[in-house]
Scaffold this active site. Sequence first.
Site, PDB file in Angstrom:
ATOM      1  CG  ASN A 139      28.658 -40.222  -3.323  1.00  0.00           C
ATOM      2  OD1 ASN A 139      29.356 -41.175  -2.457  1.00  0.00           O
ATOM      3  ND2 ASN A 139      29.057 -39.210  -3.467  1.00  0.00           N
ATOM      4  CE  LYS A 151      41.860 -45.195  -8.279  1.00  0.00           C
ATOM      5  NZ  LYS A 151      42.993 -44.308  -7.962  1.00  0.00           N
ATOM      6  N   GLY A 172      34.308 -47.266   6.549  1.00  0.00           N
ATOM      7  CA  GLY A 172      33.284 -48.121   6.244  1.00  0.00           C
ATOM      8  C   GLY A 172      32.131 -48.170   7.085  1.00  0.00           C
ATOM      9  CB  SER A 173      30.803 -45.667   9.794  1.00  0.00           C
ATOM     10  OG  SER A 173      30.680 -44.565   9.124  1.00  0.00           O
ATOM     11  CG  ASN A 174      27.629 -44.223   5.312  1.00  0.00           C
ATOM     12  OD1 ASN A 174      26.452 -43.961   5.749  1.00  0.00           O
ATOM     13  ND2 ASN A 174      28.731 -43.353   5.522  1.00  0.00           N
ATOM     14  CG  HIS A 207      28.468 -34.995  -0.776  1.00  0.00           C
ATOM     15  ND1 HIS A 207      30.022 -34.864  -0.927  1.00  0.00           N
ATOM     16  CD2 HIS A 207      28.389 -33.535  -0.272  1.00  0.00           C
ATOM     17  CE1 HIS A 207      30.467 -33.928  -0.922  1.00  0.00           C
ATOM     18  NE2 HIS A 207      29.603 -32.796  -0.468  1.00  0.00           N
ATOM     19  CG  ASP A 235      30.009 -34.440  -4.523  1.00  0.00           C
ATOM     20  OD1 ASP A 235      30.007 -35.621  -4.768  1.00  0.00           O
ATOM     21  OD2 ASP A 235      30.893 -33.713  -4.168  1.00  0.00           O
TER      22      ASP A 235
HETATM   23  C1  GRF Z   1      30.973 -40.152   4.725  1.00  0.00           C
HETATM   24  O1  GRF Z   1      30.970 -39.202   5.503  1.00  0.00           O
HETATM   25  C2  GRF Z   1      30.331 -40.099   3.448  1.00  0.00           C
HETATM   26  O2  GRF Z   1      29.595 -38.940   3.520  1.00  0.00           O
HETATM   27  C3  GRF Z   1      31.492 -39.486   2.753  1.00  0.00           C
HETATM   28  O3  GRF Z   1      32.754 -40.176   3.243  1.00  0.00           O
HETATM   29  C4  GRF Z   1      32.424 -40.435   4.610  1.00  0.00           C
HETATM   30  C5  GRF Z   1      32.509 -42.151   4.812  1.00  0.00           C
HETATM   31  O4  GRF Z   1      32.525 -42.476   6.124  1.00  0.00           O
HETATM   32  N1  GRF Z   1      31.257 -39.606   1.125  1.00  0.00           N
HETATM   33  P1  GRF Z   1      32.560 -44.118   6.192  1.00  0.00           P
HETATM   34  O5  GRF Z   1      33.819 -44.730   5.714  1.00  0.00           O
HETATM   35  O6  GRF Z   1      31.239 -44.648   5.943  1.00  0.00           O
HETATM   36  O7  GRF Z   1      32.567 -44.199   7.708  1.00  0.00           O
END
Ligand code: GRF
Length: 201
Positions: free
Chosen positions: A109, A93, A17-19, A111, A152
């Site tokens: 999304n 998923k 969940g870093s994003n 990627h 994607d």
């Molecule tokens: C990221 O590299 C994103 O591009 C991919 O999954 C990873 C998720 O990282 N879809 P995080 O859980 O947000 O740290």
Amino acid sequence: MNDTPRVKLAIFISGNGSNLKAIHQEMLNGFMPYASIELVVSSNQKAAGLNYAKNNSIETYIINQQDQGWDLPLLNHLETNKITDIALAGFMKVLPKRFIDHFIGRIYNIHPSLLPKYGGKGMYGQHVHEAVIKNKECKSGCTVHIVTAGIDEGPILAQSSLIIESNDTAASLAIKVLELEHQLYAPTLDAHFRKRIGKRL
Ligand code: GRF
């Protein structure tokens, strides 16, 4: 500003969940004042990102993996919470077509490659970076796109790229690309939402 349509975001995760954290921190700093993260949905009850959500008083929803029709109760929950948009952030998923159709054009999304390269089935996480290094690519990066039924494959909203150094490995590349992701996702969503708000919802 009061009559500005609001963006009520659900962020879907499966892991760190870093994003999610990067987007949320931007919002805490006053970015995207018309938007809020209403819900974090996880396909994995042990996802570390759930702790971040709970520590920041964001409501969570865990998908019942045993339920074949898991998307229907989730859709119901999203409707109840009046979610307008969904940001996938490491969600592992595949969303059923009926789910995508319901939110058509409002699921995004991120990627970890420069799509259309290194996307599609089996291209996730470390697999992407290993393939990029193996193929001796000179650059890589990340892509934010709209989610459609093809994995994607949806329209690209933005990309950010970096030059691969001769001593880069899949592991070092993964770290660098993730940093780019954290810088790209929120501003891309903001630009996209602002265009829509400009035209009214
Ligand atoms: C990221 O590299 C994103 O591009 C991919 O999954 C990873 C998720 O990282 N879809 P995080 O859980 O947000 O740290």
